[in-house]
Scaffold this motif. Sequence first.
Motif, PDB file in Angstrom:
ATOM      1  N   ARG A 181      -0.731   3.504  11.018  1.00 31.33           N
ATOM      2  CA  ARG A 181      -1.587   3.309   9.842  1.00 31.33           C
ATOM      3  C   ARG A 181      -3.041   3.654  10.129  1.00 31.33           C
ATOM      4  NH1 ARG A 181      -1.243  -2.452   7.356  1.00 31.33           N
ATOM      5  NH2 ARG A 181      -2.401  -1.405   5.697  1.00 31.33           N
TER       6      ARG A 181
ATOM      7  N   LEU B  19     -12.435   5.652   6.095  1.00 29.59           N
ATOM      8  CA  LEU B  19     -11.680   5.928   4.877  1.00 29.59           C
ATOM      9  C   LEU B  19     -10.831   7.187   5.045  1.00 29.59           C
ATOM     10  CD1 LEU B  19     -11.122   5.208   1.921  1.00 29.59           C
ATOM     11  CD2 LEU B  19     -13.114   6.586   1.282  1.00 29.59           C
TER      12      LEU B  19
ATOM     13  N   TYR C 285       0.835   4.089  -2.918  1.00 31.29           N
ATOM     14  CA  TYR C 285       0.553   5.499  -2.647  1.00 31.29           C
ATOM     15  C   TYR C 285       1.712   6.382  -3.101  1.00 31.29           C
ATOM     16  CZ  TYR C 285      -2.948   3.549   0.602  1.00 31.29           C
ATOM     17  OH  TYR C 285      -3.997   2.863   1.175  1.00 31.29           O
TER      18      TYR C 285
ATOM     19  N   ALA D 271      -1.915   7.907   5.657  1.00 25.95           N
ATOM     20  CA  ALA D 271      -1.053   7.513   4.538  1.00 25.95           C
ATOM     21  C   ALA D 271      -0.403   8.705   3.848  1.00 25.95           C
ATOM     22  CB  ALA D 271      -1.860   6.712   3.515  1.00 25.95           C
TER      23      ALA D 271
ATOM     24  N   LEU E 283     -13.158   0.839   2.002  1.00 23.60           N
ATOM     25  CA  LEU E 283     -14.097   0.995   0.884  1.00 23.60           C
ATOM     26  C   LEU E 283     -15.201  -0.053   0.946  1.00 23.60           C
ATOM     27  CD1 LEU E 283     -11.549   1.707  -1.998  1.00 23.60           C
ATOM     28  CD2 LEU E 283     -13.125   3.337  -0.944  1.00 23.60           C
TER      29      LEU E 283
ATOM     30  N   VAL F  67      -7.813   6.316   7.181  1.00 17.95           N
ATOM     31  CA  VAL F  67      -6.791   5.575   6.425  1.00 17.95           C
ATOM     32  C   VAL F  67      -5.991   6.525   5.542  1.00 17.95           C
ATOM     33  CG1 VAL F  67      -6.443   3.832   4.638  1.00 17.95           C
ATOM     34  CG2 VAL F  67      -8.050   3.399   6.489  1.00 17.95           C
ATOM     35  N   VAL F  68      -6.673   7.407   4.830  1.00 18.35           N
ATOM     36  CA  VAL F  68      -6.002   8.320   3.902  1.00 18.35           C
ATOM     37  C   VAL F  68      -5.132   9.310   4.660  1.00 18.35           C
ATOM     38  CG1 VAL F  68      -6.364  10.126   2.180  1.00 18.35           C
ATOM     39  CG2 VAL F  68      -7.769   8.059   2.137  1.00 18.35           C
TER      40      VAL F  68
ATOM     41  N   GLU G 266       0.824  -1.207   0.000  1.00  9.70           N
ATOM     42  CA  GLU G 266       0.000   0.000   0.000  1.00  9.70           C
ATOM     43  C   GLU G 266       0.857   1.255   0.000  1.00  9.70           C
ATOM     44  OE1 GLU G 266      -4.385  -0.766   1.929  1.00  9.70           O
ATOM     45  OE2 GLU G 266      -2.776  -0.161   3.261  1.00  9.70           O
TER      46      GLU G 266
ATOM     47  N   TYR H  92      -5.905  -1.946   4.286  1.00  9.25           N
ATOM     48  CA  TYR H  92      -6.809  -1.075   5.035  1.00  9.25           C
ATOM     49  C   TYR H  92      -7.702  -0.257   4.101  1.00  9.25           C
ATOM     50  CZ  TYR H  92      -4.480  -1.964   9.506  1.00  9.25           C
ATOM     51  OH  TYR H  92      -3.992  -2.550  10.646  1.00  9.25           O
ATOM     52  N   LEU H  93      -7.143   0.245   3.008  1.00 10.02           N
ATOM     53  CA  LEU H  93      -7.938   1.057   2.092  1.00 10.02           C
ATOM     54  C   LEU H  93      -9.065   0.244   1.478  1.00 10.02           C
ATOM     55  CD1 LEU H  93      -8.288   3.780   0.647  1.00 10.02           C
ATOM     56  CD2 LEU H  93      -6.753   2.939  -1.130  1.00 10.02           C
TER      57      LEU H  93
END
Length: 361
Positions: free
Chosen positions: A190, A222, A127, A229, A214, A225-226, A123, A209-210
């Motif tokens: 994370r 969400l 990213y 990251a 979703l 998570v973002v 991940e 996780y992403l």
Amino acid sequence: MTSALETEVQDAPRRPRKRASGGGLGRYILIRFLLIIPTIFILMTMVFFLMRITGDPLTAALGGRLTPAELAERSAAAGYDRPLIVQYLDYLGGVLRGDFGTTYTDNTPVSEVLTTYGAATFELVLYSLVVALLLGVPLGMIAARTRDRWPDAVLRIIAILGYATPVFFVGLLLKLVFSVGLGWLPVAGRLSTSGQITMSSILNPTPFYLLDALRLGNTELLRDVVEHAILPAVALGILTGGIFLRLVRTNMIGTLEMQYIESARSRGVAESRLTTRHGLRPALIPIITVMGMQIALMLGGAVLTETTFEWNGLGYMLAEYMKARDYVAVQGIVMMLAVIVAVSNFVVDVIAALIDPRVRY
């Protein structure tokens, strides 16, 4: 007056050139795929013997914690008292069965460590590639269009700083500014504690996780998570983004000077259209060809990035196991990273061959 030989040569029918066929592409893909096997084998062999330069892994991990008698007993049980070549053949047999051994520090199968933490590293690299492309491609296009002017000079300096600055230093600066100073983004990890609780409620969760966020359709999860990251991805993506910027700039300058671009320019085609429609695709081919090497570079940088942001991936666990001198775990993680690099290079080579047939020959 031409000779008889020259007349015969001129009159002889010319043989038509053989066109590249699908067989050429298929042969290229097959050869590149088969090359993965010796590459992984050589890397696996090197890692195995390098890990044993200082002795057997059990002594390195537990030496000083056990008595000599207990250490000798456990070494015999693990088979480390046998000849090194026998240990190597046993290790190869285990790898073919998917058995990479068991860690000594926490008694966890290495295969479980790889599946649990490998998704986090995947991940992070994904990213980071997105960040690198979003930074490198547009800025490289701007640098090419403003060649030898001040925007071009500034962007070239930024590119040099991007791939010359250590990734852990960039990560610390980002944490100080956006986490400690402004308080916009999380410092490390994370997920937040509430996010971990929400994630634990998912039935049949995946290691990603992403994807789970979703699937759950939870916007708060969400967002969590973002947000966690962003800083690691930017810290690692800047490194590759600087390289992409220089590649796009150099190749787009060469493309914009070609005859068909000059012909389109003389017909009054807008400069922005020439850049985006006609100059971009040829400039992206070198990026695709070097992307495999950049993935290897990112995996190396992931060790420092994950340690800086406490991102629980393979890089973070590699650093932890190295501190604990757990060489069985280190050996398995290094092997997995080598496999990822080899497979990534194969995929990139196939994509490059589909876009540009010249790479097959």
